[in-house]
Design an enzyme around this catalytic site. Structure first.
Site, PDB file in Angstrom:
ATOM      1  CE  LYS A  24      28.600  -5.816 -19.515  1.00  0.00           C
ATOM      2  NZ  LYS A  24      28.536  -5.763 -18.057  1.00  0.00           N
TER       3      LYS A  24
HETATM    4  C1  E4P Z   1      28.697  -2.373 -17.128  1.00  0.00           C
HETATM    5  O1  E4P Z   1      28.039  -3.168 -17.739  1.00  0.00           O
HETATM    6  C2  E4P Z   1      29.618  -2.688 -16.025  1.00  0.00           C
HETATM    7  O2  E4P Z   1      29.171  -3.844 -15.359  1.00  0.00           O
HETATM    8  C3  E4P Z   1      29.658  -1.614 -14.998  1.00  0.00           C
HETATM    9  O3  E4P Z   1      28.851  -0.522 -15.293  1.00  0.00           O
HETATM   10  C4  E4P Z   1      30.988  -1.321 -14.439  1.00  0.00           C
HETATM   11  O4  E4P Z   1      30.845  -0.335 -13.443  1.00  0.00           O
HETATM   12  P1  E4P Z   1      31.943  -0.033 -12.331  1.00  0.00           P
HETATM   13  O5  E4P Z   1      32.952   0.882 -12.930  1.00  0.00           O
HETATM   14  O6  E4P Z   1      31.169   0.634 -11.239  1.00  0.00           O
HETATM   15  O7  E4P Z   1      32.530  -1.363 -11.932  1.00  0.00           O
END
Ligand code: E4P
Length: 234
Positions: free
Chosen positions: A88
Site C-alpha cells: 500500500k
Molecule cells: C483503507 O485501506 C484504510 O485503512 C481505511 O479504510 C481508512 O478508514 P478510516 O477512515 O475508517 O480510518
C-alpha cells in the site's frame, strides 16, 4: 464484491475468516500501531490465518516512507514477505512514481488515501492493482464519498483500466451496499460494520419463533439427526 476487513486485529481476522465470506484485509500504520507487535511477524500471522482457512487472500501492508526511492525499497521488501501481500502506498507524486515502477516489476500496489477521481485516474495510469477511495472521510467533510466511487468506476470502464476499485473507509452497512450497487470490486470495512451486514431483527425473531414451535411439537416430530447418527454408527 470482495469483502475485506479494515483491521490488523488477529481475533477479528480469525472470526471473519472462519465465516468463509472474507477475501482479505487492509491494514494501515494506524491500525498496525494499535496491535503493538513487530510489523513483519504480525503481517505474517495475518497471512497464516488465511492460509489455515484456505483463502487466497489479499493482505495490504503499507509503506511509511514518503520519497520514491525509499518507498521502492520498502515496497520491494514487503512484497517478499508473502504471496498474499499487496503493497500500500500513498497517492502523492512520489507514491505514484513508485507505483508505476513497482507495477512494471510485477509488484501489486494498493494506492491509498484517494479522495478524488483525478487521483484515481493517475493511479490507474501508473498500473495500480487497487485504488482506495476513502468514502467515510469524505462524508466527514460534507462531501458525498460514494460519488467519488461512482466517478472512478465510470472512468475506469470508459478506458478498460484493470485497476480494481476498493471502496475504503466504509462506516456502515449502507456504505457497503451502495458501493456494491455501484460495482466496486471490493469493500473494506471495520469488523463492527462486517458484523452489521449479518444482522436483521426479523431473522432473529423468525428463528426464535421457528425454534419455539419446534420445541412445543418436539415429541411428535422425532429427531431429525437420528437416521444420520445411525448411519455413522453402522
Ligand atoms: C483503507 O485501506 C484504510 O485503512 C481505511 O479504510 C481508512 O478508514 P478510516 O477512515 O475508517 O480510518
Amino acid at each position: 464484491m470482495k469483502i475485506f476487513l479494515d483491521t490488523a486485529n488477529l481475533d477479528e481476522i480469525r472470526q471473519g475468516a472462519s465465516l468463509g465470506v472474507l477475501d482479505g484485509v487492509t491494514t494501515n500504520p494506524s491500525l498496525v500501531a494499535k496491535e503493538k507487535r513487530p510489523f513483519r511477524e504480525h503481517v505474517l500471522e495475518i497471512c497464516r490465518i488465511f492460509e489455515e482457512h484456505k483463502i487466497e487472500a489479499a493482505v495490504s501492508a503499507e509503506v511509511v516512507s514518503t520519497d520514491t526511492a525509499a518507498i521502492l525499497r520498502e515496497a520491494r521488501e514487503l512484497a517478499t514477505w508473502h504471496r498474499f501481500i499487496i503493497v500500500k502506498a500513498p497517492t502523492t507524486p512520489d507514491g505514484v512514481r513508485a507505483c508505476s515502477i513497482l507495477s512494471r516489476e510485477g509488484i501489486r500496489v494498493n494506492m491509498t488515501l484517494v479522495f478524488s477521481a483525478s487521483q484515481a485516474l493517475l493511479v490507474a495510469k501508473a498500473g495500480a492493482y487497487f485504488v482506495s477511495p476513502f468514502v467515510g472521510r469524505l462524508d466527514d467533510i460534507s462531501h458525498e464519498g460514494l460519488s467519488i466511487v461512482r466517478e472512478i468506476i465510470e472512468i475506469y470502464r470508459n478506458y478498460n483500466f484493470p485497476t480494481q476499485v476498493l471502496a475504503a473507509s466504509l462506516r456502515g452497512p449502507l456504505h457497503v451496499v451502495e458501493a456494491a450497487r455501484l460495482g466496486a470490486h471490493i469493500g473494506t470495512m471495520p469488523f463492527k460494520v462486517f458484523e452489521q451486514l449479518f444482522k436483521h431483527p426479523l431473522t432473529d425473531r423468525g428463528l426464535e419463533g421457528f425454534l419455539k414451535d419446534w420445541e412445543k411439537a418436539k415429541e411428535s416430530l422425532g429427531d431429525i439427526l437420528a437416521p444420520a447418527v445411525q448411519k455413522v454408527g453402522r
